[in-house]
Scaffold this active site. Structure first.
Site, PDB file in Angstrom:
ATOM      1  N   ASP A   1       0.857  -1.184   0.000  1.00 31.98           N
ATOM      2  CA  ASP A   1       0.000   0.000   0.000  1.00 31.98           C
ATOM      3  C   ASP A   1       0.894   1.234   0.000  1.00 31.98           C
ATOM      4  OD1 ASP A   1      -2.319   1.595   0.250  1.00 31.98           O
ATOM      5  OD2 ASP A   1      -2.057   1.686   2.406  1.00 31.98           O
TER       6      ASP A   1
ATOM      7  N   THR B   1      -0.325   4.907   0.998  1.00 39.02           N
ATOM      8  CA  THR B   1      -0.618   5.856   2.052  1.00 39.02           C
ATOM      9  C   THR B   1      -0.511   5.183   3.419  1.00 39.02           C
ATOM     10  OG1 THR B   1      -2.135   6.975   0.570  1.00 39.02           O
ATOM     11  CG2 THR B   1      -2.301   7.510   2.909  1.00 39.02           C
TER      12      THR B   1
ATOM     13  N   ARG C   1      -6.232   3.660  -7.790  1.00 40.69           N
ATOM     14  CA  ARG C   1      -7.687   3.665  -7.639  1.00 40.69           C
ATOM     15  C   ARG C   1      -8.243   2.241  -7.590  1.00 40.69           C
ATOM     16  NH1 ARG C   1      -8.879   8.238  -5.641  1.00 40.69           N
ATOM     17  NH2 ARG C   1     -11.030   8.037  -6.341  1.00 40.69           N
TER      18      ARG C   1
ATOM     19  N   LYS D   1      -9.639  17.614 -12.369  1.00 39.17           N
ATOM     20  CA  LYS D   1      -8.281  17.877 -11.882  1.00 39.17           C
ATOM     21  C   LYS D   1      -8.108  19.330 -11.470  1.00 39.17           C
ATOM     22  CE  LYS D   1      -6.078  14.266 -14.624  1.00 39.17           C
ATOM     23  NZ  LYS D   1      -5.032  13.926 -15.610  1.00 39.17           N
TER      24      LYS D   1
END
Length: 1484
Positions: free
Chosen positions: A519, A521, A937, A700
């Protein structure tokens, strides 16, 4: 009521998280040997087979089951306790209210029969919860209106004390509606489940709250009924009996109404009915779900938003038509159907993921939330993404089944030969057996006698399938788990925790990992954003150095230019200067100096200089940062610290931008529905928010439209530079555009995340016209998103650049170095994250995962066909450079720099197509040819699917590491799962096999402990099978000479004790303590790990070699004593013959045991005191047993020690047998090590001979002992130079020795060792310090050397006491740096092994290794002292450290000792160029 579409039937589940079965009471069928052991327990009980002690044969299997069950029970008990802690967490639900989704009596028939679990009865767990909260003095809560906010009035549970009022900040402004009474109006202890009629009336129910001001104002029946809104029908009469009550998570059921308060964890998937926010918004923190600490906004369903009390909930009537449970965390579809209370018209409203709170999240900045449970327990999304906890087995344990089957086949062949031979021999006539062995046969049938002999041999030869192997493995792996847990290098002080092994039986898998799935984060990063730099009007500001810049400079050999200590010291000085300048120019009440990360004295000067042309641009830039956001401002302690603001944001980026503006003098103060208040350099400003155009991955960008105090309408916009630059005004200043673009490129190259800030003014007419278009788009029924995007395009145009920001996502300590080490070990690292593509790419570059030399392929497709085209294009691109893919399991792992590097970045939608059966093989081929893969994502279920794809598709060993609940699925799917302890919850650590504090600890876990464990277990397996073969086949050879009648060659106690006491401990010591190389050497040469990836330590060829060796040695230890007994007279010293079976069998058994223990000792590479005692002691124990047992009464062993040990024939037979048996093994080891060495053999030789220790800065043990005994200057009295004691100095300031440098030199002193040079280890003090020392050991080695160098043995040379020390003199506790050892290179760059360059792929997995013998002829390294002139940094470099050549680097220093040396540059420059072989140079 809740209904599920598509005929889905909802099942009510409790919240139990099922772990593995607590105890395995039967042998595991996955271990083939256990079935054999079970049969051997049963067979001996039949007396026909002549087993000496059938009860004893059952003990090994019982011991295995007991040990395994206890170990598994401990592991599962720990997990079960953590699960129970979650399941019994407290929740608040609406009681005394009928949930129509649940049956009247959901009990089973037997529960009804036994009259247990009565519906409505308060269970023991709930009762204990309420009693515990009552004892803790928990206060009843009554939500009341408090001005613009919501306050929580509290009343004590017991006594008649006054009712205090505790203000409660609601976060988003508070709701300006009627007060909400009786929240938490339950009483403790709980009342009877059947209250009296007087207690159940509304008036009596709230009688206890009459003294609370305004608590029951809305309950007065005289108040006219309100107009019905949405699903709430105020004309409906209710009983008023509903009340909030405390319960447990596992008691919640679908349809229950729950009350959530601020900072509470969400117990189930819940639809939001109503919130305390006037806009019906609420905020949740999803760190338990995805590891992110940023806030996610959610909103209440519009039809239910007016519900504010228990009575309102009783008046509601609706049906939620819900989709069935599924794993997608980002998608939910439901329809709320209801009848309008006024007209009766049927209405409906859609319910999406924005109205759903997921289990595991935490409520933030919201006073209260009323919600309805939609999914509970196993049907909640987080549980669906988790999966069942698997029971893992190591790779070697699985492959052991093959070896067991082979041994069982050999055993069967031996038994069949014995059975057939016995039957044939028994069928012969006129043999001596007919005369002397009458009545010993089981029957008169030769066939039956042969079968009995076969089964008897099965019992006699059972040791060839070693039951003790599994016992020993359990012991060894327990010891290995203990060593891992006690490793201080993996201890994380912040959490006071080391590495915790939760699954003990897979430690050897740690040495074979080929793919790591991580992962991002919270695992690679701290999820802490720091505003490092900015560009305003084309001028760059910010002096900070990012970790990515330091890593890049280190790889380029510029270590000294970016020394962290120098940087930190200079940044602190610049920060003080900046704060002083700003404090003189303006007042900033909200500043938090300790959090200021944008350090730029130039920025402060420009803000303070009113005549500076940059000043208005800076003000506009930071004003935009203070306004353009969706951050919430919070005052944790408004009374004590009224000017202390904390910002809660949807993303850490936004919080960092607003916090930076606050600390520079532009604080965002508060936000209400009609105003945004900020301060600009001490002056308050108020803006009216008109519209917020939210950020999403497609746009964005984010925009805010506000009206200032002058009535002007301004649009502020921030977003990606590519998006903003497309929307700039046509007449924009080209110089500003170009300079800002260059600055952002420089920021991005430094690993920073950039955003572009722009603005434009709108006229009143333009805004009104656009508002009509935007409102029409938001109300559109079809193609709403497209219409909104078109409306946004109309207003987000003709922008003017204000500047750009650059944020650093702080990596965890040591992550870049850890990833580089793992890459050098041949391990491929994949990132599986829920972040956006650009964010993941930026982090990849900052942590050395992605490099500028890599060819990065970004896959982003909307459909299956487009995904196929992109994947095939990537395969073609790789094939055009590297050639066609040739998959060879023996070529696992990769050598960094050996060929063109590729990386794949893929988003979640494309990954969904890539994981279909049609594209899965193509994607697997593409991804496994790349060094790095970044999946963005992705959902938790997709993470697990990716791990499964690689694990099964390539039969690769995988490891997953994460820190959040969204990582649980991939942690459980991988061969080894690692969970990080931290602030993001405990779900990952609970489900992991290994839990520790930081990602960097993974290198020590794999490169050192994993590699050791793999080699230990591999060697232990081979030696175990060997020692059982030598023992068993010696018995088999004896069958040839005793009519194949299964007579025991050995005395029976030897059969029992062989694997228990005589030979098991040396093998256990080998598996527990052996090391082929030292831990520091393993970390210096991570390339050695590749042998584990390729499985070269545990192969079937190695197994057969050990089996053949055991077969050969069994023949030697049997036939040499047999020849001695046959060819010569076996006579004792007293004339007695020693030709009995006990004499001969004991001689063979002593030779076999002695040979087996010596053989294990020869295979041991690391001899400790324990190893010496065990290996030698096991043979001593054998002789001790012979001595002891000889003096016991027995039929065949009386005085055996006297008979044998006093006879030269016995000793001659044993010694000759052992020597001849071990000579082949000794010759093979000598030849292979001397003439065909492996890499580890070379490293061992370097370590033992000392040159490697010197390169690593480690002294020989002999030198340390010699130095400790001979160097008298190491006495404590000579550690401290003869300066006056600090306690005698009235004006002594210790800060002088820590703080500002000497103005004579950039490094503090022109005679001092360079600060950029790492301090050499001191042989004098070894880092020890007296408690009164005021200077750290590191600082001591960097102090000015003492001018007194004379010997203390001469009285004339003893220096006189010095007066007050000068500014450059060290204190009494300082150690002269000139007395310290010469130059020692830094550990991180001490050994760089060259990469494979310009050589074709090698088909032999061993050919890439170094085949060298001689040591380097390099001259000794001596320090060269000199000055280090400062080199000023340029503004464009964003570096503030001094640059220059290292004055302490020796001129003849080898290239691989040069900091930042890149191994791929050249082979010939390595120190290994001194080695040569006939086959040419080969590298790791």
């Amino acid at each position: 009521m809740i209904e599920y579409r598509r005929d889905a039937i909802y099942r009510v589940h409790d919240h139990h998280i099922r772990s593995k079965e607590l105890v395995r009471a039967v042998p595991s069928p996955r271990r083939v040997a256990n079935l054999y052991f079970l049969a051997l327990v049963i067979i001996p009980f039949f007396t026909v087979f002549g087993a000496p002690s059938p009860q004893t044969s059952a003990l090994p299997l019982l011991f295995i089951l007991t040990v395994t069950a206890i170990k598994d029970a401990i592991e599962d008990y720990r997990r079960a306790m953590l699960d129970e802690e979650v399941n019994t967490s407290a929740a608040t639900k609406l009681g005394q209210w009928k949930n129509v989704n649940q049956p009247m009596d959901p009990r089973q028939w037997w529960e009804k029969l036994l009259r247990i679990n009565t519906p409505g009865k308060v269970t023991r767990g709930v009762r204990r919860l309420r009693e515990r909260e009552a004892e803790e003095g928990k206060l009843k809560l009554v939500l009341t209106k408090g001005g613009d906010g919501v306050s929580v009035s509290t009343k004590e549970v017991k006594g008649d004390a006054s009712t205090p009022e505790l203000d409660y900040y609601s976060g988003a402004g508070g709701r300006t509606l009627e007060p909400i009474p009786s929240i938490g109006s339950y009483s403790y202890p709980p009342q009877s489940s059947a209250p009296t009629s007087a207690e159940t009336t509304p008036d009596m129910k709230h009688q206890s709250w009459r003294d609370v001001p305004d608590a029951l104002k809305s309950y007065e029946q005289s108040i006219p009924p309100r107009r019905s809104e949405g699903v709430v029908d105020y004309s409906k009469r209710v009983t008023g009996m509903a009340r909030w009550e405390r319960t447990l998570w596992k008691k919640l059921e679908v349809g229950d109404i729950v009350l959530l308060r601020d900072n509470e964890q969400i117990p189930a998937d819940i639809m939001v009915i109503s919130t305390s926010d006037p806009d019906n918004m609420c905020y949740v923190e999803t760190k338990n779900l995805d590891g992110e600490t940023n806030l996610k906004p959610r909103k209440a369903v519009r039809a239910t938003a007016s519900a504010m009390s228990e009575e309102d909930i009783e008046r509601m009537a609706f049906v939620l038509d819900s989709e069935p449970p599924h794993q997608n965390l980002y998608l939910y579809h439901g329809v709320l159907r209801y009848a309008d209370p006024a007209t009766g018209e049927a209405k409906q409203e859609s319910v999406t993921i924005n109205e759903l709170l997921l289990r595991g999240c935490t409520v933030r900045n919201t006073a209260w939330i009323i919600g309805m449970v939609v999914f509970t327990g196993a049907d909640s999304k987080i549980m669906l993404n988790g999966g069942a906890t698997p029971s893992k087995r190591s790779k070697i344990e699985k492959e052991t089944n093959f070896n067991v089957i082979v041994n069982f086949v050999l055993l069967s062949i031996m038994c069949i030969i014995a059975g057939v031979g016995s039957g044939v021999w028994d069928s012969m006539k006129h043999t001596s057996a007919k005369e002397f062995e009458q009545g010993v046969d089981a029957s008169s049938s030769y066939v039956v006698n042969g079968i009995v002999t076969l089964v008897s041999c099965l019992i006699a030869f059972q040791n060839i399938v070693p039951v003790s192997l599994y016992i020993s493995i359990e012991i060894v792996k327990t010891i290995q788990a203990f060593f891992i847990s006690q490793d201080v290098d993996m201890y994380y002080k912040a959490f006071d925790a080391g590495c915790t092994p939760k699954t003990w039986n897979i430690s050897d898998d740690l040495g074979q990992i080929e793919y790591i799935f991580s992962d991002k984060t919270g695992t690679l990063t701290q999820n802490i954003m720091e505003f490092q730099k900015c560009s305003v009007n084309g001028v760059a500001y910010g002096e900070g150095i990012t970790e990515a810049q330091r890593g890049a400079s280190k790889r380029e050999g510029k270590v000294d230019a970016l020394n962290p200590e120098d940087q930190d010291r200079q940044l602190r000085a610049m920060k003080s200067e900046m704060l002083a300048t700003m404090s003189r120019a303006f007042k900033n009440r909200y500043i938090q100096p300790e959090k200021l990360t944008l350090i730029s004295p130039k920025l402060a000067d420009d803000l303070a200089d009113r005549s500076s042309p940059q000043r208005p641009h800076l003000i506009d830039f930071f004003r935009a940062l203070a306004i353009c956001h969706s951050v919430l401002a919070d005052r944790p302690e408004p009374n004590k610290e009224p000017y202390h603001l904390e910002y809660k944001a949807e993303s850490p980026d936004e919080a960092a931008l607003v916090a930076a503006a606050r600390d520079v003098g532009f604080p965002f103060v508060t936000r209400t529905k009609n105003s945004v208040e900020i301060e600009v350099m001490g002056q308050a400003e108020k803006y009216t928010p008109l519209q917020v155009l939210e950020f999403n991955s497609t746009r964005k960008r984010m925009s805010v439209i506000v009206r200032n105090a002058q009535g002007q309408i301004i649009l502020y916009c921030k977003g990606a530079d590519s998006v903003i630059y497309q929307r700039l005004a046509a007449d924009h200043d080209p110089a500003v555009k170009e300079n800002t673009s260059k600055d952002m490129e420089a920021f991005a190259n430094g690993g920073l995340r950039t955003l572009c800030i722009a603005y434009r003014y709108l006229t009143e007419e333009e805004y009104i016209e656009w508002s009509r278009v935007y409102n029409a788009a938001t109300n559109a029924v079809e193609d709403r998103d497209e219409a909104v995007d078109k409306a946004n395009e109309q207003v987000e145009c003709s922008l003017t650049i204000l500047g750009a920001t650059a944020l650093e996502d702080k990596l965890q300590e040591g992550v870049p170095d850890a990833i580089e080490t793992l890459h050098q070990a041949g391990i491929k690292l994949w990132i599986l994250t829920g972040d956006k593509v650009q964010t993941a790419i930026e982090i990849g570059f900052s942590c050395n995962l992605l490099k500028s030399t890599m060819e990065i392929m970004i896959l982003s497709a909307d459909n299956l066909a487009a995904a196929r085209l992109q994947i095939e294009a990537g395969l073609n691109k790789i094939a055009s450079i590297l050639g066609p893919m040739q998959w060879n399991s023996k070529q696992r792992g990769f050598i960094p720099g050996a060929q063109q590097a590729f990386a794949v970045v893929i988003d979640g939608d494309t990954l969904r197509h890539a994981l279909t059966d049609e594209l899965k093989p193509l994607f697997l081929n593409l991804a496994t040819q790349c060094e790095t893969v970044v999946c963005c994502r992705v959902s938790p279920a997709q993470k697990a699917l990716v791990v499964k794809l690689v694990k099964d598709g390539r039969n690769a060993m995988t490891l997953s590491i994460g820190d959040g609940a969204n990582d649980v699925a991939m942690i459980q799917e991988a061969n080894v799962g690692c969970g990080l302890l931290g602030y993001e919850g405990s779900q990952a650590a609970m489900s992991a096999d290994y839990a520790f504090g930081q990602f960097r600890f993974l290198t020590k876990l794999l490169i050192v402990h994993g590699r050791w464990s793999y080699q230990r277990i591999a060697d232990m397996h081979s030696n175990f099978f060997y020692k059982n073969v030598i023992w068993t086949f010696a018995m088999f050879w004896f069958l040839i000479f005793n009519s194949f009648d299964a007579t025991y060659l050995y005395q029976y106690t030897f059969v029992l004790l062989y694997n228990l006491a005589f030979t098991s401990l040396p093998v256990i010591a080998l598996g527990a303590f052996d090391q082929d190389i030292n831990a520091k050497a393993a970390l210096a040469f991570p390339q050695l790990y590749i042998r584990g990836i390729r499985g070269l330590e545990y192969t079937r060829a190695k197994f057969w070699l050990y089996m053949i060796d055991g077969l050969y040695q069994s023949a030697v230890v049997f036939f040499i004593p047999y020849a001695v007994w046959i060819l010569g007279p076996a006579v004792s010293w007293d004339g007695k013959a020693i030709d009995s079976l006990s004499d001969f069998g004991t001689t063979v058994s002593v030779a076999a045991i002695w040979a087996a223990n010596t053989y294990v000792g020869m295979n041991t590479r690391y001899w400790t005191v324990i190893t010496f005692v065990i290996v030698i002691g096991s043979s001593v124990v054998m002789f001790a047993w012979i001595t002891i047992y000889s003096f016991f009464e027995s039929s065949d062993f009386v005085d055996e020690v006297i008979v044998l040990c006093g006879n030269g024939t016995f000793w001659f037979s044993v010694i000759i047998s052992v020597v001849i048996a071990l000579i082949p093994r000794f010759l093979v080891k000598f030849i292979s090590t001397s003439y065909f060495p492996q890499d580890r053999d070379i490293v061992r030789e370097m370590w033992v001979h000392g040159d490697l220790k010197e390169q690593l800065g480690i002294k020989h043990r002999r030198e340390l002992q010699k130095s400790a005994h001979s160097d008298m200057e190491q006495a404590p009295m000579f550690h401290r130079p003869h300066f006056r004691s600090e306690s005698e100095l009235s004006n002594f300031h210790p800060d002088a020795y820590h703080g500002s440098p000497d103005p004579r030199s950039p490094h503090g002193s022109d005679s001092q060792m360079s600060q950029s040079e790492p301090p050499s280890p001191s042989p004098v003090r070894s880092g020890s310090a007296d408690p009164e020392d005021l200077v750290t050991p590191t600082t001591r080695t960097q102090m000015t050397p003492s001018p007194y160098r004379g010997s203390y043995y001469s009285a004339s040379n003893i220096p006189v006491p010095s007066p007050i020390p000068g500014p450059n003199d060290p204190p009494m506790s300082a150690v002269s740096s000139n007395l310290v050892v010469p130059y020692a290179p830094p550990l991180s760059t001490a050994l760089q092994v060259p990469g494979f360059r310009n050589h074709p792929p090698n088909p032999n997995p061993e050919m890439y290794e170094m085949h060298v013998r001689s040591t380097s002829e390099e001259p000794p390294i001596s320090p060269q002292h000199g000055t280090n002139p400062a080199v000023g940094g340029t503004e464009s470099s964003y570096a503030t450290a001094y640059d220059g050549a290292d004055p302490y680097e020796p001129p003849d220093r080898p290239a691989f000792l040069t900091p930042g040396y890149r191994p791929e540059d050249t082979w010939r420059e390595s120190t290994y160029s001194a080695y040569s072989t006939a086959s040419g140079p080969t590298v790791l």
